[in-house]
Design a protein around this motif. Structure first.
Motif, mmCIF file in Angstrom:
data_model
loop_
_atom_site.group_PDB
_atom_site.id
_atom_site.type_symbol
_atom_site.label_atom_id
_atom_site.label_comp_id
_atom_site.label_asym_id
_atom_site.label_seq_id
_atom_site.Cartn_x
_atom_site.Cartn_y
_atom_site.Cartn_z
ATOM 1 N N GLY A 257 0.791 -1.221 0.000
ATOM 2 C CA GLY A 257 0.000 0.000 0.000
ATOM 3 C C GLY A 257 0.824 1.272 0.000
ATOM 4 O O GLY A 257 0.262 2.365 -0.008
ATOM 5 N N GLY A 258 2.148 1.144 0.033
ATOM 6 C CA GLY A 258 3.009 2.318 -0.068
ATOM 7 C C GLY A 258 3.785 2.656 1.181
ATOM 8 O O GLY A 258 4.584 3.600 1.172
ATOM 9 N N GLU A 259 3.577 1.916 2.273
ATOM 10 C CA GLU A 259 4.322 2.213 3.491
ATOM 11 C C GLU A 259 5.773 1.777 3.337
ATOM 12 O O GLU A 259 6.072 0.757 2.698
ATOM 13 N N GLU A 260 6.683 2.532 3.944
ATOM 14 C CA GLU A 260 8.096 2.183 3.895
ATOM 15 C C GLU A 260 8.331 0.848 4.596
ATOM 16 O O GLU A 260 7.784 0.610 5.683
ATOM 17 N N PRO A 261 9.131 -0.050 3.985
ATOM 18 C CA PRO A 261 9.345 -1.372 4.599
ATOM 19 C C PRO A 261 9.824 -1.296 6.041
ATOM 20 O O PRO A 261 9.357 -2.044 6.892
ATOM 21 N N GLU A 262 10.762 -0.375 6.330
ATOM 22 C CA GLU A 262 11.296 -0.283 7.687
ATOM 23 C C GLU A 262 10.199 0.066 8.683
ATOM 24 O O GLU A 262 10.090 -0.531 9.757
#
Length: 695
Positions: A257-262
């Motif tokens: 959905g676009g959230e940063e993996p970290e």
């Protein structure tokens, strides 16, 4: 076009077939609908609890860490969207092909493994490999029930987290009967369980289920995203091997959905658990800090004043049970407070950069409030898990005294969520110390209501939901009268929405088995119907009622079942939704207009039932005149209902119905003179019926 209603699952209640047990006399029955306030009280408890949960004001975290945003419906047909969500990015574990082979050859397979390894998702994917027909989740207690279920050809069936408490002399033969039954029906059955592989079972495949490779799983979710292959592998490597597959899937969906993996990985439950473990290691000898986080774990987000007041009671209980000792001087006397110690030092110590507790600003009714809460929503259950692992019996005795004192004053849904999280790591403590005595009314009605709240809260966690259902079943079938009351209330709310078919069966059994006091179960069935309106299972309540009302009364038990069904019917018909204040059956009919004949037939039965007729006609009139709150075409709705009622009523009942409803209309109407109301429209329909008959 009207929304389709969920199809009923197998096994219909049949009067007294489940048990011939007759419990001792309870409270005197006060007749159908006579204690309308009791029905409203149960409905208020259900609505208040679910309303606060859905609004996020109690118990809810970020949807991870094992807790779902809403209870999963454990039984019923899986819709196409849910099947797609479970199969779209599926990555097969190493034992998948072995399980598929046994499912193809035997038509039955067991997936064995701990909670959180993806057994339910694996079962759905296995069934989709062998059939394109519908998939249905069913509940089953013992092997005898599984061997008697009516499986439909070509369909796939799934039993989730099965626990068999029964004892079978020849368990392999019992499994053979199940296998042969499913084979003869040409269906497929997958069963998941947390139990270990049984060496005595050979005729049915038992597969040790494991989680898939994390790199492969990350790749299946993220391969079509604008992410470098090396980054995808890094995501797979950073996914903790011990966290649940539900948590992993939630993280990977967030990244899609676009959230940063970290940032997404930082929210994982296992990382939260490690932070909490590290904090406890650092503060193990700091009794004051331990009491702070323990207090908050059971209270949830709370304002400072309430926290400090309730914490003081908890600390006193800890001292009584010698779980902690008050500070003393070298001479052994209690240490006095230093000047300014209690005035200035208290609140500042709660908040620190590396602590678990933070202060938040939340909107109140008139102004912004400062509340205490955990830094991460997932910390709460991990704090309770660490307390369970580290603290001894005196500590938990103090907790029990403190919580009991609080619940005696008022039923508390936040305490219920704390106990539900504790049940995930120490079920016996919660069952023996709280659920068992509270459900028996040992500390009064508030304890019973809170025990029900605990079961409902357990339904928001996949790992405790099956246990909640088993406890309610035990209360209903083996409990004392107070526990049966607790079971009835539990089935009327969140628990009933988790397994509607089982809830209806158990409530009906409570209704027909009681010699007196069955009215509480009747009202609970009405509230369950209201609860299920949004799930698509509410029609199961109506079809069960219709079946019981029209059964042939060949035995005394049959006549008793018909009479009890009429009591339930009155409660269902007068059950009104809180906001529009119209009968819940009207909302059902607006959602499922193709069930008009069934709804009209039930209203006709209620109108014919003389003891309940005044209440039914009053509910009908008020509902008709508030139709504008639920439909844009109230006149058309009333006209269709009137035509159906005329057809459903016997000829000799139409005239009394017409006369009584006109009397109700004349004595209670408040409309302007000459205004055409839906109630008058229905009366006009009956008049036209007479004119047609006369001509």
């Amino acid at each position: 076009m009207a929304e389709s209603e969920v199809e009923d699952v197998p096994a219909e209640p049949e009067g007294d077939e489940a048990s011939t047990r007759r419990p001792p006399d309870e409270d005197k029955d006060d007749g159908p609908g006579r204690s309308d306030r009791s029905t409203k009280k149960i409905a208020e408890v259900v609505n208040n609890f679910t309303g606060m949960v859905m609004a996020g004001t109690i118990g809810m975290g970020d949807g991870r860490g094992g807790r779902t945003a809403a209870p999963r419906v454990l039984t019923g047909r899986l819709d196409d969207d849910e099947v797609k969500a479970e199969t779209e990015f599926y990555s097969r574990p190493v034992t998948f092909d072995e399980a598929l082979g046994r499912l193809i050859s035997d038509h039955v397979v067991l997936l064995c493994g701990p909670t959180g390894v993806g057994k339910r998702t694996g079962g759905i994917n296995l069934l989709r490999e062998v059939t394109t027909d519908r998939l249905v989740v069913i509940s089953a207690g013992d092997l005898k029930e599984l061997s008697r279920t009516d499986y439909r050809p070509g369909q796939g069936y799934l039993v989730v987290n099965r626990v068999d408490d029964s004892r079978v002399d020849d368990v392999d033969f019992a499994w053979r009967r199940v296998r042969d039954r499913v084979r003869r029906c040409r269906a497929y059955l997958v069963i998941t369980t947390v139990a270990a592989i049984d060496p005595h079972v050979e005729l049915v495949g038992q597969i040790a289920w494991n989680r898939p490779d994390m790199r492969t799983l990350a790749g299946s979710y993220l391969v079509d995203q604008d992410i470098e292959p090396e980054a995808i592998e890094l995501v797979g490597d950073r996914l903790p091997p011990d966290c649940s597959m539900a948590d992993v899937a939630a993280v990977l969906r967030s990244i899609r959905g676009g959230e940063e993996p970290e940032a997404a990985i930082d929210k994982l439950s296992e990382r939260s658990a490690q932070r909490v473990r590290d904090w406890f290691d650092k503060h193990e000898s700091d009794a004051r800090a331990i009491v702070d986080v323990a207090t908050l774990a059971f209270l949830g987000e709370v304002i400072y004043r309430e926290f400090e007041s309730l914490r003081k009671g908890f600390e006193a209980a800890l001292h009584r049970h010698e779980a902690i000792k008050p500070p003393r001087t070298r001479s052994g006397r209690p240490k006095g407070a230093e000047p300014g110690e209690h005035v200035l030092a208290g609140r500042n110590r709660l908040i620190c950069d590396d602590g678990l507790i933070v202060e938040r600003q939340v909107a109140g009714p008139t102004s912004t409030r400062r509340v205490l809460g955990f830094r991460s929503d997932g910390y709460r259950r991990h704090v309770l898990a660490e307390l369970s692992r580290r603290c001894q019996t005196p500590f938990w005795n103090a907790v029990a005294d403190w919580l009991t004192e609080l619940v005696v004053s008022d039923a508390d849904s936040e305490i219920a969520f704390g106990l539900a999280d504790l049940a995930a790591c120490d079920f016996d403590e919660v069952q023996m110390t709280y659920l068992s005595p509270w459900s028996r009314g040992k500390i009064g009605p508030t304890g019973q209501v809170t025990a029900v709240f605990v079961l409902w809260a357990m339904c928001f966690r996949d790992d405790t939901q099956p246990s909640a259902l088993r406890i309610a079943n035990y209360w209903a079938n083996h409990g004392d009268p107070e526990q049966r009351w607790s079971a009835a209330m539990a089935y009327s709310g969140v628990l009933g929405a988790s397994d509607p078919a089982q809830a209806i069966r158990q409530l009906w059994q409570l209704i027909v088995s009681a010699t007196k006091g069955f009215d509480q179960a009747c009202r609970a069935m009405a509230v369950l119907f209201d609860t299920l309106l949004e799930t698509g299972f509410s029609g199961k309540v109506l079809s069960t009622l219709d079946q019981q009302l029209h059964r042939e009364p060949t035995r005394p038990a049959d006549r008793n079942a018909v009479l009890r069904a009429r009591h339930v019917l009155v409660e269902v018909l007068i059950m009104r939704e809180n906001r529009p204040r119209v009968p819940a059956t009207f909302l059902y009919l607006e959602k499922y207009p193709h069930r008009l004949e069934l709804v009209a037939r039930l209203w006709a039965e209620g109108i014919r039932y003389r003891p309940g007729r005044p209440l039914v006609l009053d509910a009908l009139w008020h509902g008709l005149n508030r139709l504008g709150h639920i439909t844009d075409e109230p006149i058309e709705f009333a006209s269709r209902l009137g035509e159906a009622l005329v057809k459903a009523l016997p000829a000799d009942e139409v005239t009394p119905f017409y006369q009584h409803l006109r009397t109700v209309d004349a004595t209670t109407r408040t409309r302007a003179k000459g205004q055409r109301s839906p109630a008058l429209v229905l009366l006009d329909v009956i008049e036209r019926h007479y004119r047609r008959k006369a001509s």
